[in-house]
Structures are given as C-alpha cells and as structure tokens.
Motif scaffolding. Sequence first.
Motif, PDB file in Angstrom:
ATOM      1  N   LYS A 183    -116.628  -2.012 -69.594  1.00 56.22           N
ATOM      2  CA  LYS A 183    -115.892  -3.341 -69.943  1.00 56.22           C
ATOM      3  C   LYS A 183    -114.876  -3.108 -71.017  1.00 56.22           C
ATOM      4  N   ARG A 184    -115.453  -2.200 -71.960  1.00 55.13           N
ATOM      5  CA  ARG A 184    -114.697  -2.106 -73.255  1.00 55.13           C
ATOM      6  C   ARG A 184    -113.392  -1.260 -72.839  1.00 55.13           C
ATOM      7  N   LEU A 185    -113.449  -0.167 -72.221  1.00 52.25           N
ATOM      8  CA  LEU A 185    -112.455   0.635 -71.483  1.00 52.25           C
ATOM      9  C   LEU A 185    -111.386  -0.105 -70.738  1.00 52.25           C
ATOM     10  N   ALA A 189    -114.921   8.917 -74.924  1.00 50.85           N
ATOM     11  CA  ALA A 189    -116.005   9.950 -75.747  1.00 50.85           C
ATOM     12  C   ALA A 189    -116.603   9.259 -76.970  1.00 50.85           C
ATOM     13  N   ARG A 190    -115.663   8.621 -77.716  1.00 54.45           N
ATOM     14  CA  ARG A 190    -116.359   7.833 -78.899  1.00 54.45           C
ATOM     15  C   ARG A 190    -117.051   6.805 -78.553  1.00 54.45           C
ATOM     16  N   LEU A 191    -116.789   6.033 -77.434  1.00 49.38           N
ATOM     17  CA  LEU A 191    -117.989   4.774 -77.111  1.00 49.38           C
ATOM     18  C   LEU A 191    -118.972   5.359 -76.742  1.00 49.38           C
ATOM     19  N   GLY A 227    -107.230  -3.278 -82.328  1.00 49.19           N
ATOM     20  CA  GLY A 227    -107.284  -2.063 -81.614  1.00 49.19           C
ATOM     21  C   GLY A 227    -108.367  -1.976 -80.807  1.00 49.19           C
ATOM     22  N   PRO A 228    -108.631  -1.167 -79.686  1.00 54.25           N
ATOM     23  CA  PRO A 228    -109.527  -1.293 -78.934  1.00 54.25           C
ATOM     24  C   PRO A 228    -110.979  -0.879 -79.420  1.00 54.25           C
ATOM     25  N   SER A 229    -111.935  -1.419 -78.817  1.00 57.85           N
ATOM     26  CA  SER A 229    -113.152  -1.137 -79.306  1.00 57.85           C
ATOM     27  C   SER A 229    -113.521   0.506 -79.093  1.00 57.85           C
ATOM     28  N   GLY A 230    -114.045   1.041 -80.386  1.00 59.99           N
ATOM     29  CA  GLY A 230    -114.217   2.521 -80.274  1.00 59.99           C
ATOM     30  C   GLY A 230    -113.172   3.417 -80.890  1.00 59.99           C
ATOM     31  N   THR A 231    -112.044   2.769 -81.322  1.00 60.87           N
ATOM     32  CA  THR A 231    -110.962   3.519 -81.792  1.00 60.87           C
ATOM     33  C   THR A 231    -111.381   3.812 -83.511  1.00 60.87           C
ATOM     34  N   GLY A 232    -112.444   3.389 -84.154  1.00 68.67           N
ATOM     35  CA  GLY A 232    -112.530   3.740 -85.444  1.00 68.67           C
ATOM     36  C   GLY A 232    -112.367   2.521 -86.474  1.00 68.67           C
ATOM     37  N   LYS A 233    -112.163   1.345 -86.075  1.00 71.31           N
ATOM     38  CA  LYS A 233    -111.803   0.358 -87.150  1.00 71.31           C
ATOM     39  C   LYS A 233    -112.831   0.313 -88.184  1.00 71.31           C
ATOM     40  N   SER A 234    -113.946  -0.060 -87.688  1.00 70.35           N
ATOM     41  CA  SER A 234    -115.486   0.002 -88.563  1.00 70.35           C
ATOM     42  C   SER A 234    -115.360   1.175 -89.493  1.00 70.35           C
ATOM     43  N   THR A 235    -115.272   2.046 -89.008  1.00 74.54           N
ATOM     44  CA  THR A 235    -115.415   3.392 -89.709  1.00 74.54           C
ATOM     45  C   THR A 235    -114.344   3.540 -90.698  1.00 74.54           C
ATOM     46  N   LEU A 236    -113.184   3.116 -90.558  1.00 76.37           N
ATOM     47  CA  LEU A 236    -112.102   3.087 -91.720  1.00 76.37           C
ATOM     48  C   LEU A 236    -112.400   1.906 -92.398  1.00 76.37           C
ATOM     49  N   GLU A 275    -109.127   9.432 -72.929  1.00 75.32           N
ATOM     50  CA  GLU A 275    -110.521  10.213 -72.997  1.00 75.32           C
ATOM     51  C   GLU A 275    -111.289  10.135 -74.358  1.00 75.32           C
ATOM     52  N   GLU A 276    -110.572  10.659 -75.318  1.00 75.29           N
ATOM     53  CA  GLU A 276    -111.064  10.502 -76.478  1.00 75.29           C
ATOM     54  C   GLU A 276    -111.840   9.204 -76.959  1.00 75.29           C
ATOM     55  N   LEU A 277    -111.180   8.060 -76.599  1.00 73.75           N
ATOM     56  CA  LEU A 277    -111.614   6.672 -76.934  1.00 73.75           C
ATOM     57  C   LEU A 277    -113.043   6.655 -75.920  1.00 73.75           C
ATOM     58  N   GLY A 309    -120.434   8.495 -77.478  1.00 70.48           N
ATOM     59  CA  GLY A 309    -120.926   9.038 -78.655  1.00 70.48           C
ATOM     60  C   GLY A 309    -121.765   8.202 -79.594  1.00 70.48           C
ATOM     61  N   ARG A 310    -120.980   6.895 -79.786  1.00 69.85           N
ATOM     62  CA  ARG A 310    -121.686   6.002 -80.596  1.00 69.85           C
ATOM     63  C   ARG A 310    -123.050   5.800 -80.279  1.00 69.85           C
ATOM     64  N   GLY A 311    -123.179   5.664 -78.892  1.00 71.59           N
ATOM     65  CA  GLY A 311    -124.617   5.444 -78.479  1.00 71.59           C
ATOM     66  C   GLY A 311    -125.077   3.810 -78.671  1.00 71.59           C
ATOM     67  N   VAL A 361    -102.510   6.435 -85.535  1.00 71.18           N
ATOM     68  CA  VAL A 361    -103.411   6.921 -84.249  1.00 71.18           C
ATOM     69  C   VAL A 361    -104.656   7.536 -85.131  1.00 71.18           C
ATOM     70  N   ASN A 362    -105.704   7.069 -84.684  1.00 70.08           N
ATOM     71  CA  ASN A 362    -107.090   7.501 -85.427  1.00 70.08           C
ATOM     72  C   ASN A 362    -107.619   9.004 -84.668  1.00 70.08           C
ATOM     73  N   ASP A 363    -106.839  10.156 -85.076  1.00 68.60           N
ATOM     74  CA  ASP A 363    -107.033  11.352 -84.657  1.00 68.60           C
ATOM     75  C   ASP A 363    -108.169  11.969 -85.769  1.00 68.60           C
ATOM     76  N   ASP A 364    -107.661  12.570 -86.717  1.00 65.41           N
ATOM     77  CA  ASP A 364    -108.395  13.079 -88.010  1.00 65.41           C
ATOM     78  C   ASP A 364    -108.791  11.783 -88.787  1.00 65.41           C
ATOM     79  N   VAL A 365    -109.913  11.809 -89.022  1.00 58.50           N
ATOM     80  CA  VAL A 365    -110.214  10.527 -89.778  1.00 58.50           C
ATOM     81  C   VAL A 365    -109.888  10.219 -90.965  1.00 58.50           C
ATOM     82  N   GLY A 366    -109.823  11.710 -91.769  1.00 56.52           N
ATOM     83  CA  GLY A 366    -109.250  11.780 -93.125  1.00 56.52           C
ATOM     84  C   GLY A 366    -107.767  10.937 -93.233  1.00 56.52           C
TER      85      GLY A 366
END
Length: 197
Positions: A156-158, A141-143, A20-29, A137-139, A145-147, A179-184
């Motif tokens: 480039k990632r977008l 924002a996460r990219l 999935g795209p960079s910033g979708t939350g793969k590493s987090t999950l 938009e959320e993607l 926000g990750r800093g 769809v990684n909306d609510d992470v839980g």
Amino acid sequence: MSNTTTTSTSATKRPVVVFGPSGTGKSTLLKRLFADYPATFGFSISNTTRSPRAGETPGKDYHFLTRPEFLAAIDRNEFIEHAEFSGNMYGTTVQAVKDVADAGKVCILDIDVQGVKSVKETNLGARFVFIAPPSREELEARLRGRGTDDEKSILKRLEAARGELEYGDSPGACDIKIVNDDVGAAYKKLVDFIFSE
Ligand SMILES: Nc1ncnc2c1ncn2[C@@H]1O[C@H](COP(=O)(O)OP(=O)(O)OP(=O)(O)O)[C@@H](O)[C@H]1O
C-alpha cells in the motif's frame, strides 16, 4: 476562523513542511534535527476526539475536542489535515501551527501530499522540503528493513509512493528536493536549507 483573519506568522519563524513517501527517512532526519536543536524546532499539538489517557495534559499532549466540536472546526475550514483512526478523529489546525511560531519556534510539519496542498492554501508562509528515496528498490528495501509493516501495508505504501514522487517532482511542489541516499549528507542539506533564512 478563516485563513485570512488569523494573526500572521512571524517571517523568521516560517513553518517547514517535510513530505515524501513512507520509508524515505523523514522521521530519521527529523529525529536528528530535534535532538541537535531542541530549542529551535517544535511540532504542532494535534486535535483529537479520543479521551485523554492517564497522564496526558489537555493543550500539551493534544487538544481534546468532542466530535461535534471537531466537526464544526472542519466546517470552519480550520484543519490542515484530519483523519479518522479506530473511531477517533485526529487533525492539525492552522492555529496549532501558528502557536508554535508564537512560542518562538519553527514548526516542523511531517505530512502527506494532501496536507502539503492544504498548507499551500493557508497564509502560513511555509517552506517545503521533499525527501525522496534514491530509487524505488531502495524505498522498498527500507520499508522491509524497518520491520514495522506487514506485506499488505508495504504494498500500500509503495503504491502511494508513486503519486507522491510524481507530485514532489512537479513544478512548484517544493523549495528543495533532498534525495536521502547517504543519511549524513541528506541531513546536512536539510540543516543548510532550514537555516538558510
Ligand atoms: N539514508 C538512509 N540510508 C539507509 N537507510 C535509511 C536512510 N534513512 C532512513 N533509513 C531507514 O529507512 C527506514 C525508513 O525510515 P523512516 O522511518 O525515517 O521513514 P519515514 O519517511 O519517516 O516513513 P513514514 O512516513 O512511514 O513515517 C528506517 O528503517 C530508517 O532507519
């Protein structure tokens, strides 16, 4: 080694490919998955042409290859994916993924779309999980926000995300789209899917 002559992966230890795209939350999950089930899952050991650093063990941290060895392995079609960073080559072989299954673990692969297509050409019998953002938009924002990325890298990632989202939604691309909306909630779907066989 060719894809047809290597030992086959145990049916119960099919690798799981997460993309999935960079910033979708793969590493987090995946971080959470490895923390919750440390004995169940494993990452494959990468190959590299860079020199071992102090404290690194060959065959544990990386498989260290010379450049000619690495290039020969590419010619033999042994790599699922490979790339060059800062003058050194890095890659994941089909065998490295099988080694994880042989050690009794489920190999988790966090790879890009090119890698996904390549895994589909092997006999690894992998399952495919597409992690999608709730919106573009959320993607973004996460990219931000990750800093971890500068403006150029974010754009480039977008830009890459466009094609990755299109591929993920194409027929047969994945076994499950989360769809990684609510992470839980997303994590629960991932765990349910992974343990569903
Ligand atoms: N469900 C969620 N809701 C809100 N923020 C999230 C969610 N999941 C992840 N994040 C945050 O989004 C950012 C990107 O997540 P992460 O780094 O896990 O993405 P990634 O898909 O692994 O990216 P890359 O492919 O670049 O490694 C992180 O700051 C993370 O904390």
